[in-house]
Design an enzyme around this catalytic site. Structure first.
Site, mmCIF file in Angstrom:
data_model
loop_
_atom_site.group_PDB
_atom_site.id
_atom_site.type_symbol
_atom_site.label_atom_id
_atom_site.label_comp_id
_atom_site.label_asym_id
_atom_site.label_seq_id
_atom_site.Cartn_x
_atom_site.Cartn_y
_atom_site.Cartn_z
ATOM 1 N N SER B 141 0.835 -1.204 0.000
ATOM 2 C CA SER B 141 0.000 0.000 0.000
ATOM 3 C C SER B 141 0.867 1.250 0.000
ATOM 4 O O SER B 141 2.003 1.221 0.480
ATOM 5 C CB SER B 141 -0.882 0.006 1.240
ATOM 6 O OG SER B 141 -1.539 1.246 1.360
ATOM 7 N N TYR B 154 -1.291 -0.014 10.499
ATOM 8 C CA TYR B 154 -1.515 -0.585 9.173
ATOM 9 C C TYR B 154 -0.351 -0.192 8.259
ATOM 10 O O TYR B 154 0.217 -1.025 7.553
ATOM 11 C CB TYR B 154 -2.850 -0.071 8.625
ATOM 12 C CG TYR B 154 -3.166 -0.466 7.202
ATOM 13 C CD1 TYR B 154 -3.688 -1.720 6.900
ATOM 14 C CD2 TYR B 154 -2.956 0.435 6.154
ATOM 15 C CE1 TYR B 154 -3.987 -2.072 5.589
ATOM 16 C CE2 TYR B 154 -3.257 0.096 4.839
ATOM 17 C CZ TYR B 154 -3.770 -1.161 4.564
ATOM 18 O OH TYR B 154 -4.065 -1.493 3.270
HETATM 19 N N1 LIG Z 1 -8.911 -0.588 -0.667
HETATM 20 C C1 LIG Z 1 -7.902 0.250 -0.550
HETATM 21 O O1 LIG Z 1 -8.107 1.467 -0.558
HETATM 22 C C2 LIG Z 1 -6.483 -0.242 -0.459
HETATM 23 C C3 LIG Z 1 -5.461 0.706 -0.491
HETATM 24 C C4 LIG Z 1 -4.145 0.275 -0.402
HETATM 25 C C5 LIG Z 1 -3.877 -1.078 -0.284
HETATM 26 N N2 LIG Z 1 -4.891 -1.978 -0.257
HETATM 27 C C6 LIG Z 1 -4.535 -3.396 -0.126
HETATM 28 O O2 LIG Z 1 -5.086 -4.101 -1.210
HETATM 29 C C7 LIG Z 1 -5.437 -5.411 -0.788
HETATM 30 C C8 LIG Z 1 -6.882 -5.715 -1.153
HETATM 31 O O3 LIG Z 1 -7.723 -4.769 -0.503
HETATM 32 P P1 LIG Z 1 -9.298 -4.720 -0.711
HETATM 33 O O4 LIG Z 1 -9.684 -3.317 -0.591
HETATM 34 O O5 LIG Z 1 -9.646 -5.494 -1.896
HETATM 35 O O6 LIG Z 1 -9.792 -5.476 0.620
HETATM 36 P P2 LIG Z 1 -11.107 -6.299 0.982
HETATM 37 O O7 LIG Z 1 -12.190 -6.015 0.019
HETATM 38 O O8 LIG Z 1 -11.337 -6.095 2.408
HETATM 39 O O9 LIG Z 1 -10.642 -7.795 0.731
HETATM 40 C C9 LIG Z 1 -9.736 -8.379 1.597
HETATM 41 C C10 LIG Z 1 -9.700 -9.860 1.353
HETATM 42 O O10 LIG Z 1 -8.815 -10.423 2.297
HETATM 43 C C11 LIG Z 1 -9.402 -11.566 2.872
HETATM 44 N N3 LIG Z 1 -8.906 -11.841 4.209
HETATM 45 C C12 LIG Z 1 -8.913 -11.029 5.277
HETATM 46 N N4 LIG Z 1 -8.409 -11.654 6.347
HETATM 47 C C13 LIG Z 1 -8.086 -12.896 5.933
HETATM 48 C C14 LIG Z 1 -7.535 -14.048 6.578
HETATM 49 N N5 LIG Z 1 -7.217 -14.029 7.877
HETATM 50 N N6 LIG Z 1 -7.349 -15.162 5.842
HETATM 51 C C15 LIG Z 1 -7.665 -15.201 4.549
HETATM 52 N N7 LIG Z 1 -8.187 -14.159 3.889
HETATM 53 C C16 LIG Z 1 -8.400 -13.027 4.590
HETATM 54 C C17 LIG Z 1 -10.860 -11.223 2.889
HETATM 55 O O11 LIG Z 1 -11.634 -12.387 2.981
HETATM 56 P P3 LIG Z 1 -12.716 -12.585 4.162
HETATM 57 O O12 LIG Z 1 -14.030 -12.421 3.515
HETATM 58 O O13 LIG Z 1 -12.479 -13.978 4.601
HETATM 59 O O14 LIG Z 1 -12.445 -11.588 5.227
HETATM 60 C C18 LIG Z 1 -11.028 -10.539 1.536
HETATM 61 O O15 LIG Z 1 -11.217 -11.463 0.522
HETATM 62 C C19 LIG Z 1 -5.116 -5.471 0.690
HETATM 63 O O16 LIG Z 1 -3.829 -5.991 0.860
HETATM 64 C C20 LIG Z 1 -5.119 -4.030 1.104
HETATM 65 O O17 LIG Z 1 -4.314 -3.817 2.236
HETATM 66 C C21 LIG Z 1 -6.196 -1.585 -0.342
#
Ligand SMILES: NC(=O)c1ccc[n+]([C@@H]2O[C@H](COP(=O)([O-])OP(=O)(O)OC[C@H]3O[C@@H](n4cnc5c(N)ncnc54)[C@H](OP(=O)(O)O)[C@@H]3O)[C@@H](O)[C@H]2O)c1
Ligand SMILES: Cc1cc2nc3c(=O)[nH]c(=O)nc-3n(C[C@H](O)[C@H](O)[C@H](O)COP(=O)(O)OP(=O)(O)OC[C@H]3O[C@@H](n4cnc5c(N)ncnc54)[C@H](O)[C@@H]3O)c2cc1C
Lengths: 474, 248
Positions: B141, B154
């Site tokens: 990130s 985070y």
């Molecule tokens: N969205 C943003 O603005 C943003 C910005 C910068 C970086 N990122 C990074 O991009 C990535 C994807 O983000 P996103 O926004 O798509 O997030 P998201 O919609 O919350 O999806 C996160 C995924 O991670 C899974 N997960 C969480 N805890 C887990 C565990 N203990 N074991 C297995 N799976 C687990 C969740 O599945 P469950 O349904 O099982 O929880 C879900 O499928 C992350 O690494 C995040 O840090 C996001």
């Protein structure tokens, strides 16, 4: 009632995420909003427990998708957008309620399938389409979407999750078609798609001089075309009142269509509020004039892009911001065929008397009433007007509603924000008791409610002391 | 024609991972989703099948349980025959206030986002190297670039993760392992649903398109959307007394 509220306000709600959503400003498409809690969730089943209302892409213009009070939680379904199955032989698709029409079109049209019925924008969810029981340019042949829905998976007010259809819990099923989310939360939708011969549209359009000619032209076109609609320039009065363009179309056959799949349309985005003078009577009069006279030959045939034909407004993302900060509303009514061809003229006259109150009007002849207990369309003529908010908006809507009442017509709830309860109850005096009876059976405490249901159906207002925020405008 | 990839995707049930899985499926790649909720995984796999995936399946794998990683990969190998691409989009997020209040949540976030993600990548790396290389793409990130008030913990996990991935890339690229670090800015997903979108907030779909591009071209570090590259190059250079004043 109160004890239920006590138990279901704030922290006690069973949310899938760790903490309840904060109070935020939630708007309908007409940009009038309220304070409330909006929970976005990928998992509708846990999120729906204890929710007061569901909403999709918020394309309903008024307050149908808005919570009744700042303490109420409305679940936003747009992250629950998976397609769970497609039976190609029987054309049956099963999907989560938040799946958008745009995504369905993107996935299925290249394979030769299209949704059974489409509204004038792709930015709606399946759940929203069912809850409004939407109709399209083909209402005179295909009816509303409800006709093609086979079953729904729902969370009802007592906490159960169940499937309903014409065989299982038919009362719940039929009241949910066009029930504006008030009968229960739709989790999944199963519906029958349609096969189309090509992804191109054969289009017919013609210039029409006045309202009488328009009704006649629509009736004629309906005999030959599955899709018909009319655009009326509302700023022209007098002899040419009701002049405009009639649009009709059908899917092109494979031999007349290009062999390539039409390229997705580019979109421009409006990300700020227009100052109010931009969309004033003069600019719009000029635009309407141009639009009308651009159509120099009286009649025209051509091959068009399906997106241009069905979704012309989608080309401009956030076009609702053109109406500025004060927003706008849409008024849509249907006048029964029995009221005669003079009825639409009387409605247009009220409008032109209000001088520039609306710029554009969409007119469409509807086929017979569908099965939905409270669905909008009935055999007759539907008229839809975009109305920028001004000092006299309430008065205009009242006058229009009084006229619609005299004609025996009714309004479309998914567009409405200003109708008075007494007008609504009078318009729906035949159907409302049945709807409320079904609602009573499934939700005796009226846990599921919206800002609109408090305004029009007489649901009790959530008590203000429970609302931890003030309902003032941002 | 491009050879279809065989992909293990951890986190594909939601947000950026969901969008990415769909793009992979639609272009014919073979996918195994890793995740912790069987029912969610099953529904996502159905979705991928309708969209035309040539192969879609799921295997249980929980980032809180590092002891399960090896068997999850064994299972994936059985289902796919082999895999040449491992993608990690799974992570936890919580607001700074929540994390300061809740020690357990903090502990989970720190271990899941850093320690266990590293252990997961190690397992993936060993398996990819064993077959002569492959692609390991992990979402870090922009939050890891500077210490900032709303994302102290985070951001720290993402900073550590970015460094680990950088080192891994340096150490094993020669041997055929392509390590790809993605640094998204704000993306509108379930993770950020309660937050107010700042300028340049992106859709998961456009971000997924760029990630696919990075994977196919082996780009070691990519800011998504791209505007974050120049923005972060300024922010990385800001003196601390300036950073201290900002509340974002
Ligand atoms: N969205 C943003 O603005 C943003 C910005 C910068 C970086 N990122 C990074 O991009 C990535 C994807 O983000 P996103 O926004 O798509 O997030 P998201 O919609 O919350 O999806 C996160 C995924 O991670 C899974 N997960 C969480 N805890 C887990 C565990 N203990 N074991 C297995 N799976 C687990 C969740 O599945 P469950 O349904 O099982 O929880 C879900 O499928 C992350 O690494 C995040 O840090 C996001
Ligand atoms: C440009 C434009 C053109 C349009 N053209 C047409 C047209 O041609 N024909 C037509 O019929 N309509 C038309 N509409 C209206 C639109 O189709 C409806 O308002 C539709 O309901 C919007 O869907 P949504 O997902 O945005 O729902 P929202 O606006 O979010 O919600 C609408 C209603 O559905 C309920 N709801 C939403 N999801 C669920 C669910 N999962 N379970 C239970 N209740 C739910 C809400 O509570 C609310 O009452 C148009 C709107 C626009 C902006």
């Amino acid at each position: 009632m109160d004890s239920w509220l006590e138990a279901h306000t704030d922290h006690s709600l069973s949310f899938s995420s760790e903490s309840p959503p904060p109070i935020q400003w939630i708007e309908g498409w007409g940009r009038i909003g309220v304070w409330g809690k909006e929970l976005h969730s990928t998992e509708l089943e846990p999120a729906s427990a204890g929710a007061a209302l569901f909403r999709g892409l918020g394309r309903s213009y008024g307050d149908s998708s808005l919570p009744a009070g700042a303490g109420d939680v409305v679940v936003n379904t747009t992250f629950a957008d998976r397609i769970l199955g497609f039976d190609e032989k029987h054309l049956i698709v099963l999907a989560e309620a938040g799946c958008s029409l745009r995504e369905l079109n993107r996935v299925f049209l290249p394979r030769g399938f299209f949704v059974p019925v489409t509204p004038g924008t792709q930015f709606v969810t399946l759940g929203g389409m069912v809850a409004s029981d939407v109709h399209g340019k083909d209402h005179h042949v295909h009816g509303t979407i409800g006709r093609h829905v086979l079953s729904l998976r729902m969370r009802v007010a007592d906490g159960r999750v169940l499937r309903c259809s014409r065989e299982e819990h038919p009362d719940l099923f039929l009241a949910t078609l066009g029930g504006m989310g008030l009968t229960g939360h739709i989790l999944e939708v199963e519906m029958r798609m349609r096969r189309v011969p090509s992804p191109w549209i054969r289009q017919y359009s013609r210039r029409v001089d006045d309202i009488d000619e328009f009704l006649e032209a629509l009736a004629q076109a309906a005999k030959r075309w599955p899709y018909t609609v009319g655009w009326i320039d509302c700023l022209t009065r007098g002899r040419h009142m009701g002049r405009g363009i009639l649009l009709a179309g059908d899917w092109a056959s494979p031999d007349e269509a290009p062999s390539s799949f039409p390229k997705p349309k580019k979109k421009i985005n409006i990300s700020f509020d227009f100052p109010s003078f931009i969309l004033g009577p003069h600019t719009v009069a000029a635009f309407n004039h141009l639009y009308y006279w651009r159509h120099l030959p009286r009649e025209r045939f051509c091959l068009t892009h399906w997106e241009d034909f069905f979704y012309p407004l989608d080309a401009i993302g956030g076009w609702n911001r053109m109406y500025g900060k004060r927003g706008f509303t849409q008024y849509q009514c249907v006048l029964p065929a029995a009221a005669g061809p003079e009825a639409p003229r009387r409605v247009l006259e009220i409008l032109t008397k209000h001088g520039g109150a609306s710029f554009l009007c969409v007119i469409k002849d509807c086929g017979p009433e569908g099965e939905g207990v409270l669905s909008f369309p009935m055999e007759g003529v539907s008229i839809a007007l975009d109305i920028p908010i001004r000092g006299d908006t309430q008065e205009l809507i009242d006058t229009l509603n009084e006229e619609v009442l005299r004609e025996g017509g009714r309004i479309y709830l998914t567009k409405d924000r200003f109708t008075r309860r007494e007008h609504f109850v009078e318009m729906e005096k035949r159907r409302l008791p049945r709807f409320q009876e079904i609602r009573q059976k499934w939700d005796p405490e009226l846990r599921i409610r919206s800002a609109q249901s408090v305004r029009l159906f007489g649901d009790p207002m959530p008590s203000p002391k429970k609302a931890d925020g003030f309902a003032f405008r941002k | 024609m491009r050879e279809p990839r065989s992909v293990v995707l951890l986190g594909g049930t939601s947000g950026i991972g969901r969008a990415l899985a769909r793009k992979l499926a639609e272009r014919g790649d073979r996918i195994v989703l890793f995740g912790r909720k069987p029912e969610e995984l099953e529904r996502s796999v159905q979705d991928l099948r309708v969209r035309g995936a040539s192969k879609a399946a799921w295997v249980e794998c929980d980032l809180r349980k590092p002891e399960s990683f090896a068997s999850s990969f064994d299972e994936a190998q059985k289902v796919l025959g082999f895999f040449d691409t491992v993608i990690v989009t799974a992570a936890r997020f919580a607001t700074q206030e929540q994390l300061e209040r809740d020690r357990e949540l903090l502990y989970e976030l720190l271990t899941v986002n850093f320690t266990h993600t590293v252990l997961f990548c190690e397992e993936a790396k060993n398996r990819l190297l064993a077959r002569g290389g492959g692609t390991l793409c992990v979402l870090s990130s922009v939050a890891g670039e500077r210490g900032r008030k709303p994302v102290v913990f985070y951001g720290a996990t993402k900073a550590g993760l970015s460094r680990y991935l950088e080192g891994l890339d340096h150490r094993f690229r020669q041997e055929g392992l392509r390590v790809i670090t993605i640094k998204p800015g704000f993306v509108k997903t379930p993770m950020t649903a309660g937050l107010k979108p700042p300028p340049f907030a992106a859709e998961a779909d456009e971000v997924a398109e760029l990630i696919l591009f990075a994977i196919d071209w082996g780009i070691p570090v990519l800011y998504v959307p791209l505007v974050w590259a120049p923005i972060m190059s300024v922010i990385r250079r800001l003196p601390r007394f300036v950073m201290r004043r900002f509340n974002f």
